[in-house]
Design a protein around this motif. Structure first.
Motif, PDB file in Angstrom:
ATOM      1  N   PRO A  84      -5.284   9.461   1.407  1.00  0.00           N
ATOM      2  CA  PRO A  84      -6.710   9.708   1.701  1.00  0.00           C
ATOM      3  C   PRO A  84      -6.983  11.143   2.160  1.00  0.00           C
ATOM      4  O   PRO A  84      -8.001  11.727   1.794  1.00  0.00           O
ATOM      5  N   TYR A  85      -6.085  11.709   2.938  1.00  0.00           N
ATOM      6  CA  TYR A  85      -6.226  13.110   3.366  1.00  0.00           C
ATOM      7  C   TYR A  85      -6.334  14.017   2.150  1.00  0.00           C
ATOM      8  O   TYR A  85      -7.242  14.846   2.048  1.00  0.00           O
ATOM      9  N   PHE A  86      -5.397  13.870   1.209  1.00  0.00           N
ATOM     10  CA  PHE A  86      -5.406  14.730   0.023  1.00  0.00           C
ATOM     11  C   PHE A  86      -6.628  14.479  -0.855  1.00  0.00           C
ATOM     12  O   PHE A  86      -7.249  15.418  -1.344  1.00  0.00           O
ATOM     13  N   GLY A  99     -17.510   4.217   2.762  1.00  0.00           N
ATOM     14  CA  GLY A  99     -16.402   3.972   1.853  1.00  0.00           C
ATOM     15  C   GLY A  99     -15.268   3.330   2.619  1.00  0.00           C
ATOM     16  O   GLY A  99     -15.045   3.655   3.790  1.00  0.00           O
ATOM     17  N   VAL A 100     -14.564   2.401   1.979  1.00  0.00           N
ATOM     18  CA  VAL A 100     -13.438   1.735   2.633  1.00  0.00           C
ATOM     19  C   VAL A 100     -12.251   1.673   1.674  1.00  0.00           C
ATOM     20  O   VAL A 100     -12.421   1.600   0.457  1.00  0.00           O
ATOM     21  N   ASN A 101     -11.057   1.721   2.256  1.00  0.00           N
ATOM     22  CA  ASN A 101      -9.859   1.483   1.474  1.00  0.00           C
ATOM     23  C   ASN A 101      -9.789  -0.013   1.208  1.00  0.00           C
ATOM     24  O   ASN A 101      -9.781  -0.813   2.145  1.00  0.00           O
ATOM     25  N   TYR A 102      -9.751  -0.396  -0.050  1.00  0.00           N
ATOM     26  CA  TYR A 102      -9.722  -1.803  -0.428  1.00  0.00           C
ATOM     27  C   TYR A 102      -8.295  -2.276  -0.684  1.00  0.00           C
ATOM     28  O   TYR A 102      -7.979  -3.437  -0.516  1.00  0.00           O
ATOM     29  N   ASP A 157      -1.889   4.312  -6.743  1.00  0.00           N
ATOM     30  CA  ASP A 157      -3.257   4.011  -7.172  1.00  0.00           C
ATOM     31  C   ASP A 157      -3.993   3.389  -5.990  1.00  0.00           C
ATOM     32  O   ASP A 157      -3.697   2.260  -5.594  1.00  0.00           O
ATOM     33  N   LEU A 158      -4.905   4.157  -5.421  1.00  0.00           N
ATOM     34  CA  LEU A 158      -5.696   3.724  -4.274  1.00  0.00           C
ATOM     35  C   LEU A 158      -6.997   3.109  -4.781  1.00  0.00           C
ATOM     36  O   LEU A 158      -7.702   3.718  -5.573  1.00  0.00           O
ATOM     37  N   VAL A 159      -7.295   1.905  -4.317  1.00  0.00           N
ATOM     38  CA  VAL A 159      -8.535   1.222  -4.675  1.00  0.00           C
ATOM     39  C   VAL A 159      -9.492   1.344  -3.491  1.00  0.00           C
ATOM     40  O   VAL A 159      -9.159   0.945  -2.370  1.00  0.00           O
ATOM     41  N   SER A 160     -10.657   1.938  -3.760  1.00  0.00           N
ATOM     42  CA  SER A 160     -11.658   2.157  -2.715  1.00  0.00           C
ATOM     43  C   SER A 160     -12.963   1.493  -3.121  1.00  0.00           C
ATOM     44  O   SER A 160     -13.275   1.382  -4.302  1.00  0.00           O
ATOM     45  N   ARG A 161     -13.697   1.084  -2.117  1.00  0.00           N
ATOM     46  CA  ARG A 161     -15.049   0.565  -2.349  1.00  0.00           C
ATOM     47  C   ARG A 161     -16.040   1.477  -1.650  1.00  0.00           C
ATOM     48  O   ARG A 161     -15.821   1.885  -0.512  1.00  0.00           O
ATOM     49  N   TYR A 162     -17.116   1.777  -2.382  1.00  0.00           N
ATOM     50  CA  TYR A 162     -18.164   2.632  -1.857  1.00  0.00           C
ATOM     51  C   TYR A 162     -19.478   1.872  -1.890  1.00  0.00           C
ATOM     52  O   TYR A 162     -19.806   1.221  -2.874  1.00  0.00           O
TER      53      TYR A 162
END
Length: 165
Positions: A84-86, A99-102, A157-162
């Motif tokens: 997430p930092y990058f 936004g949240v990390n899903y 692979d990061l899954v995020s919800r916005y």
């Protein structure tokens, strides 16, 4: 007490998406690389303290010098936690209220990150799904590179919800 504060990115290095239509149009485009980030022993030690993972390969420089790596190495999950930092150093999405990390999809750690080495990341949004008129799900593939190494340290692979404003 170790200072683990991370400064904000320079504005010029961040790609800004002004709404979800711009975001969706950018699927498949690579962003990056980021600036280099040094993986210090103090950061590794702090992660070990926070997770209670004090395995010698991470926290004992003397013993780790005789390992196949020749030095202590960062925890794979420490490297992963920097995704997430990058990503935030490479993009900003305007028009969202939260936004949240899903979750995560495939995660691999092909190359160790030795203490004192420099890492950076490249990221590509690989999937965009509209959940409803006020929310989306975005899958972002991030590869964290180690300076001088042919293979990345982490690919995830990061899954995020916005949730839209």
């Amino acid at each position: 007490m170790t200072d683990l504060t991370i400064p904000p990115p320079p504005d010029s290095s961040v790609t800004v998406y002004r709404g979800i239509d711009e975001l969706e149009a950018a699927i498949g485009q690579e962003l990056g690389p980021t600036e280099w980030f040094t993986m210090t022993q103090s950061r590794i030690d702090g992660f070990a303290d926070g997770t209670e993972d004090h395995q010698w390969i991470h926290v004992d420089p003397t013993r780790a010098a005789d390992s196949p790596y020749g030095a202590t190495v960062a925890h794979g999950f420490l490297t992963l936690s920097l995704v997430p930092y990058f990503v935030n150093r490479l993009r900003r999405i305007d028009g969202v209220r939260m936004g949240v990390n899903y979750g995560l999809e495939k995660v691999r750690f092909p190359t160790p990150v030795r203490a004192g080495s420099r890492i950076r990341a490249r990221t590509t949004m690989v999937q965009f799904d509209r959940l409803d008129e006020k929310s989306i799900q975005l899958t972002t593939r991030t590869a964290i590179e180690v300076e001088g190494e042919p293979k990345p340290a982490c690919v995830a692979d990061l899954v995020s919800r916005y949730y839209l404003a």
